[in-house]
Structures are given as C-alpha cells and as structure tokens.
Write a protein that holds these residues in place. Sequence first.
Motif: not given
Length: 222
Positions: A18-22, A157-162, A203-210
């Motif tokens: 995420l940091e690499s993306a700015g 942006a806010v990331l949500f997982f559940s 893709t419903p994974t953390i990696e997919g969300l990132i």
Amino acid sequence: MRHLLSTKVLSKEQVEQLESAGWMVVQYDAISIEMQQTPIEPGDQTLIFTSKNAVKAFLRSFPKEDFSGIRCLCVGSRAVGMLRERGCTVLEEAPTAEYLARLIQKGYAKDSFIYYCGDRRLDRIPDALDRLGVQWKEAINYKTILNQKAFNREFEAVLFFSPSGVESFTRNNNIQGAMGYCIGETTAEALRKHTNRIIIAKTPTIEGLIAEVVAETNLLNH
C-alpha cells in the motif's frame, strides 16, 4: 500523501504494498475474536462453516481427533485448507455464505447439519436450512468483540474485512467522503447503510482487497 485506514492489522508486506502505491497507512483491529470450546461434537452430520474462525475454534476443541470421513460445506479457501489438513472431506467450497446457502438448497435436502459459527452470525445459512425443512443444530464456538475507537481525522480510503468491522468503525466514526474497500459482498452490504462509495474485492481475501486498492490507485494516478 493520501491516508488509508485498515480496520485490520496487516502484515509488513501488505503495508509495504500500500505504501508503494502512495498511501500513508493507519491500522488497528476493529474486532477481536474470542475462541470458545465447541459445544457439539460432529457425529455423522454434515458440518457447515462460514468463517475461518469457526474452523479454528472447531479444530482447537478436538486437537487429537482424526476427522477422516467428516463431510463439510465451507466458505473460503483458507478454511477449506485447514479442514482438509485434518482429514475432512469438503463437499462444497463457496466464496460467500449466500452462495453456500444456494448450494445447500439445491443439493442437500436429505442431509442433517451442524452449523459452527460465531455469536454475530448472519441469518443466510439458518434461513436456508429452515426453508429446506431439514434437521440442523447451531454450535456457537467463537465470540466477536467490537474494539471501538474514534479517529478525529479524515481518510481517503478505509478497508473493511467483515460486517462486524464495519459496525465497530461506524459506531464512533463517520466514513464521510472516504472510499470504502470491502473484502466481500456481505461486508459491502453492511457498509451501504453508511455510504455508497464502495469497491468490492474481486477475490474475497486480504491479498485480493489490497490488490483492488493498488489497482484503483494506479487508475487514479494515470
């Protein structure tokens, strides 16, 4: 520099992506999981799991058991992997509880079930089982605790997982103009009560969300 809040503490590698993306990343665990002793042994019924936490609690409750021949219906590849490692036969692997409910209604009208789940589970699976008219039991084997925290600042942006993570965050915060990134449709459904600015991971994974965040960021930068 744009600011992103993750409602789950990420790995070092995930933060670096995420940091690499700015993005400037702020993170915390919006929920905590408290494992419980699984109250019902599996027997010869078909088992249903819609979260990896339910699987973890189940396997911890029976550490010496060989589950060869135990039939399972499951949501999520990681949960499926854990079950297979202990010898379980996974009959169905679904991306969401809603999709699994449809599979149950189509092909399992003659089975009886145990649904292993958390104390804040949604009604999709119970409703499907009730409509089928089959025998089933609910076994709550973990609790979800909301870690409420107020942020006196805005995020892009806010990331949500559940859904529980959405509830925890929105009890003390307004998402305002932020883009809400959701790991799946069920989480997005909870967030729609607060905003229409939502992107769902393919893709419903953390990696997919990132990956979704990085892809959208790259689009904005060009």
